[in-house]
Design an enzyme around this catalytic site. Structure first.
Site, short mmCIF file in Angstrom:
data_model
loop_
_atom_site.label_atom_id
_atom_site.label_comp_id
_atom_site.label_asym_id
_atom_site.label_seq_id
_atom_site.Cartn_x
_atom_site.Cartn_y
_atom_site.Cartn_z
N GLU A 88 -3.72 -9.20 3.94
CA GLU A 88 -4.47 -8.81 5.15
C GLU A 88 -5.57 -9.80 5.48
OE1 GLU A 88 -3.36 -6.74 2.89
OE2 GLU A 88 -2.81 -4.80 3.75
N GLU B 243 0.84 -1.21 0.00
CA GLU B 243 0.00 0.00 0.00
C GLU B 243 0.87 1.26 0.00
OE1 GLU B 243 -2.35 -1.65 3.35
OE2 GLU B 243 -4.07 -1.02 2.16
C1 LIG Z 1 -1.83 1.49 12.01
C2 LIG Z 1 -3.09 0.78 11.62
C3 LIG Z 1 -2.74 -0.25 10.71
C4 LIG Z 1 -3.89 -0.58 9.86
C5 LIG Z 1 -3.36 -0.89 8.53
C6 LIG Z 1 -4.09 -2.00 7.96
C7 LIG Z 1 -3.57 -2.29 6.60
C8 LIG Z 1 -2.32 -3.03 6.64
C9 LIG Z 1 -2.30 -4.22 7.21
C10 LIG Z 1 -1.07 -5.01 7.13
O1 LIG Z 1 -0.08 -4.67 6.52
S1 LIG Z 1 -1.16 -6.46 7.93
C11 LIG Z 1 0.42 -7.19 7.62
C12 LIG Z 1 0.51 -7.71 6.23
N1 LIG Z 1 1.73 -8.43 6.05
C13 LIG Z 1 1.82 -9.74 6.18
O2 LIG Z 1 0.86 -10.43 6.42
C14 LIG Z 1 3.18 -10.33 6.01
C15 LIG Z 1 3.44 -11.31 7.11
N2 LIG Z 1 4.76 -11.87 6.98
C16 LIG Z 1 5.06 -12.88 6.14
O3 LIG Z 1 4.28 -13.34 5.35
C17 LIG Z 1 6.44 -13.43 6.22
O4 LIG Z 1 6.92 -13.17 7.51
C18 LIG Z 1 7.42 -12.82 5.17
C19 LIG Z 1 7.43 -11.29 5.20
C20 LIG Z 1 7.03 -13.30 3.76
C21 LIG Z 1 8.86 -13.31 5.49
O5 LIG Z 1 8.84 -14.72 5.56
P1 LIG Z 1 10.11 -15.52 6.11
O6 LIG Z 1 9.78 -16.98 6.02
O7 LIG Z 1 11.33 -15.02 5.44
O8 LIG Z 1 10.27 -15.13 7.64
P2 LIG Z 1 9.25 -15.31 8.85
O9 LIG Z 1 9.81 -16.34 9.77
O10 LIG Z 1 7.86 -15.48 8.39
O11 LIG Z 1 9.33 -13.88 9.53
C22 LIG Z 1 10.57 -13.40 10.10
C23 LIG Z 1 10.24 -12.58 11.32
O12 LIG Z 1 9.54 -11.41 10.89
C24 LIG Z 1 8.34 -11.27 11.66
N3 LIG Z 1 7.34 -10.61 10.81
C25 LIG Z 1 7.04 -10.86 9.55
N4 LIG Z 1 6.13 -10.02 9.09
C26 LIG Z 1 5.84 -9.19 10.11
C27 LIG Z 1 4.94 -8.08 10.28
N5 LIG Z 1 4.18 -7.63 9.26
N6 LIG Z 1 4.90 -7.48 11.46
C28 LIG Z 1 5.68 -7.89 12.48
N7 LIG Z 1 6.56 -8.93 12.39
C29 LIG Z 1 6.61 -9.57 11.23
C30 LIG Z 1 7.96 -12.71 12.00
O13 LIG Z 1 7.10 -12.74 13.08
C31 LIG Z 1 9.31 -13.31 12.30
O14 LIG Z 1 9.65 -12.86 13.59
P3 LIG Z 1 10.49 -13.77 14.57
O15 LIG Z 1 9.70 -15.03 14.72
O16 LIG Z 1 11.81 -13.98 13.90
O17 LIG Z 1 10.55 -12.98 15.83
#
Ligand SMILES: CCCCCCC/C=C/C(=O)SCCNC(=O)CCNC(=O)[C@H](O)C(C)(C)COP(=O)(O)OP(=O)(O)OC[C@H]1O[C@@H](n2cnc3c(N)ncnc32)[C@H](O)[C@@H]1OP(=O)(O)O
Length: 690
Positions: free
Chosen positions: A123, A103
């Site tokens: 999302e 976004e």
């Molecule tokens: C302020 C109001 C907000 C309203 C806005 C609403 C609109 C927006 C909403 C969103 O954006 S919701 C989030 C959308 N994003 C996702 O769903 C992505 C989620 N993540 C993934 O799919 C995967 O993590 C990845 C990015 C493809 C990476 O995959 P990979 O296998 O390389 O690593 P992982 O083990 O999955 O992740 C590593 C590490 O990173 C943490 N993490 C990943 N994404 C997020 C995130 N969006 N927020 C916080 N943390 C995230 C994940 O938990 C892992 O953490 P640790 O386990 O290592 O501590």
């Protein structure tokens, strides 16, 4: 945070900094607001590039912040402000641009991505919608149909697909920041109006256009209202919890103190699988898909011949499904156990029979070279007993796959009292390489998943005795969200599996008296009697339901079952009563949850997330209910305790309904949130309260 730098010439570079995926935390949002202002004010800057550090553009909103109050600048006005900037702004996308990350990129005037980048609006998988302008800007950029597909499936797409759809302006194999800088220098000074997506009409058929134009005026407002509703919903909380629990289980720890960060794993390149039945074949394919070379052993010639035809075909199909090249010649078939002597790890997948498995382990320990890891794909037998017949009990662990093993995501890695940290670490890492969600569990009958299934199945049978039909029970569970109710699931798995286990436990079989109390507790002989009638489920075309023939898939109500249940109740003097779906759910689910508390209490799972991941990935627990332990917290621990006490009072001969000590302790301290239970349990254990 966001770092600001001025590149030689006139380009400002803004780098998002929030490891590991540069999620849009309050600090990052503040950083973007500040650095964009700085670029705007600097007269020497003619264009701006936004990128993410460490090869990741942005993984979206910071999900960790969802649990607390929203602080810092809001996302929507921040992205609007970027769109309104009168100097060209380009997003340089490497790694991922997901959710709020995409976004943000859609608010930029141009999007340049590396060819390996993944983009998407996931999302929906967190119970949300793209609430930072994504639901409005994406349709205007690529049209309603394509945008709806991405928004409703949440799927990640490649840069190539994004280019084709029109999301990206350029894709490169080279340094994406350099390319973006070159790009914005080239377009500096050109009009930007057509690049401000929120101001554009939506490309759709003319008749829809005028309608949508009106709707889109209110679109942003509607998006905000809907997001607020979703944001506070139980389903969104559950889906976000499921996202984290999947990751928490990777950071495993054992009661001994060994854990993922202090135990080295071996990298396996050569493995063997013993036994090429359904499970063994799936495991061979799962290993081969990771590029591990596999010796596939089956001592029965007919089974070996069938497997050597079936496995390569399965491998090819699965590789195709995952868009992978079929790994060439990695599997060799053999009928000779001696052929496993050179491998680094063996997975035994013979029939679930302890004496047979012991025989195989005795043989393996004599033919394998010292140091070989020996794993058993048992679904609940004692790992320690298997370890005891080997020369290196520390190198023995359970690897409990779920059928079909090359498809199902769950792997229970079972550590016995003597399993070494290295053996556990290696099995966990191997699971990860195979794309599994691997969960480390203790060695107890049924481990975690099947141990909890027992009280669930037991209640379902008791409900039939008391007046329910298999359909009523299944419908209540399917309405809750299970893809299949307990009886349909049992028919699919084969009713003889449980029958054999009950015979081995001395609960049924020749010489066992046909009463409704066995081994001092209530027992339902119903499933045994269904098996004795030759009804073993889908494979025989008859079970709790009838099917079109052996192997049939469509379950239909069977008059035989209803007559059988009536006769059974009459024989035992039971009067059928009408049972509400609420009671079905309470009895089945709360009995299963109660066993989950017992498992935590016994330290057979490190935390509630482990149990929840097992149930979501292996047992069809609806993800939007988070998992059984999360669900318990949502329902209220006090309520679960009160209902278990009620049902146990009515059925004192059913020990599984007796509330666990841990559940009582949690209620006594005010029902703390699920995320704190792990710490609470550890403290209670130190103070010998459990
Ligand atoms: C302020 C109001 C907000 C309203 C806005 C609403 C609109 C927006 C909403 C969103 O954006 S919701 C989030 C959308 N994003 C996702 O769903 C992505 C989620 N993540 C993934 O799919 C995967 O993590 C990845 C990015 C493809 C990476 O995959 P990979 O296998 O390389 O690593 P992982 O083990 O999955 O992740 C590593 C590490 O990173 C943490 N993490 C990943 N994404 C997020 C995130 N969006 N927020 C916080 N943390 C995230 C994940 O938990 C892992 O953490 P640790 O386990 O290592 O501590």
């Amino acid at each position: 945070m966001a770092m600001y730098s001025r590149l030689p010439g006139s380009v400002a570079l803004i780098t998002l900094q929030n490891p590991p995926v540069n999620a849009l935390s309050a600090a990052v949002r503040q950083g973007i607001v500040d650095t964009v202002q700085r670029a705007l004010k600097d007269p020497k800057v003619t264009s701006v590039v936004i990128c993410g550090q460490n090869g990741k553009f942005c993984g979206g909103a910071d999900i960790r912040e969802f649990a607390g109050p929203m602080l810092g600048p809001p996302l929507v006005p921040m992205i609007h402000a970027i769109e309104a900037v009168d100097k060209p702004v380009a997003a340089a996308i490497e790694g991922v641009a997901l959710g709020g990350g995409l976004e943000l990129a859609l608010g930029c005037h141009y999007r340049i991505a590396h060819s390996k980048a993944l983009l998407g609006l996931p999302e929906v998988t967190l119970g949300l919608l793209p609430g930072a302008g994504g639901s409005q800007r994406l349709p205007r950029l690529i049209g309603l149909t394509a945008a709806l597909d991405l928004i409703t499936t949440g799927r990640h797409i490649s840069a190539a697909e994004a280019l084709k759809l029109g999301i990206l302006d350029q894709v490169t194999d080279n340094n994406v920041v350099d390319q973006a800088v070159e790009f914005v220098r080239r377009v500096a000074g050109q009009p930007l109006d057509s690049r401000r997506l929120s101001t554009l009409p939506c490309p759709c058929p003319p008749d829809v256009d005028s309608l949508l134009d009106k709707a889109m005026v209110k679109g942003m407002e509607k998006e905000r209202d809907l997001l607020t509703t979703l944001f506070n919903s139980g389903q969104a909380r559950a889906l976000q919890y499921a996202f984290f629990s999947q990751r928490v289980v990777g950071k495993w720890s054992l009661p001994s103190g060994a854990s993922w960060d202090n135990s080295a794993a071996r990298t396996i390149s050569k493995a063997a699988v013993i036994g090429l039945g359904t499970m063994g074949r799936g495991i061979v394919v799962a290993l081969a898909l990771t590029g591990i070379s596999v010796v596939a052993v089956e001592t029965q010639e007919k089974q070996l011949a069938e497997a050597s035809q079936a496995v390569p075909a399965m491998l090819q199909r699965e590789a195709g499904r995952r868009s992978l090249a079929t790994p060439p010649g990695v599997i060799s078939f053999s009928s000779n156990l001696q052929d496993v002597s050179e491998v680094e790890l063996v997975i035994e997948a013979v029939f679930e029979d302890m004496s047979l498995k012991l025989q195989v382990f005795r043989h393996l320990t004599s033919v394998c070279r010292p140091g070989t890891l020996l794993c058993s794909n048992t679904s609940g037998l004692d790992i320690d007993q298997l370890a005891a017949v080997t020369q290196s009990p520390g190198l023995v662990v359970g690897m409990h796959f779920f059928a079909p093993a090359h498809v199902m995501k769950l792997l229970e890695v079972v550590y016995g009292p003597r399993s070494s940290p290295e053996a556990v670490a290696t099995a966990m890492q191997l699971g990860k390489r195979m794309g599994k969600v691997s969960v480390a569990v203790g060695n107890c009958p049924g481990f975690v998943g099947n141990r909890m299934l027992k009280p669930y199945l037991e209640q379902a049978n008791f409900l039939l005795e008391e007046g329910a039909t298999p359909q009523q029970v299944d419908e209540a569970l399917e309405e809750f969200g299970f893809p299949m109710g307990v009886f349909r699931m049992s028919d699919l798995s084969g009713l003889d599996v449980g029958w054999r286990i009950r015979k081995e436990a001395g609960l049924t079989g020749p010489g066992v008296e046909s009463t409704r109390t066995r081994q001092g507790r209530r027992y339902s002989p119903l499933p045994d009697q269904v098996c004795e009638a030759g009804r073993l489920g889908q494979k025989t075309g008859r079970g709790w339901y009838q099917y079109d023939g052996p192997g049939g898939r469509v379950a239909r109500s069977d008059p035989w079952v209803h007559i059988f249940l009536e006769a059974y109740r009459a024989e035992h003097g039971l009067v059928a009563r009408s049972i509400a779906p609420e009671e079905i759910l309470e009895r089945c689910l709360y009995a299963l949850i109660n066993e989950g508390f017992n498992i935590l209490q016994d330290a057979m799972a490190a935390g509630p997330e482990d149990i929840d991941a097992i149930y979501v990935f292996g047992y069809g627990w609806p993800r939007h209910h988070g998992g059984p332990m999360f669900h318990a917290g949502q329902v209220g621990l006090g309520r679960i305790l009160e209902r278990l006490q009620h049902h146990h009072h009515n059925h004192p001969d059913v020990p599984h309904l007796k509330p666990s000590t841990l559940l009582r302790r949690l209620v006594a301290v005010g029902s703390p949130p699920v995320q704190t239970w792990r710490e609470f349990i550890n403290k209670e254990r130190v103070h010998s309260q459990l």
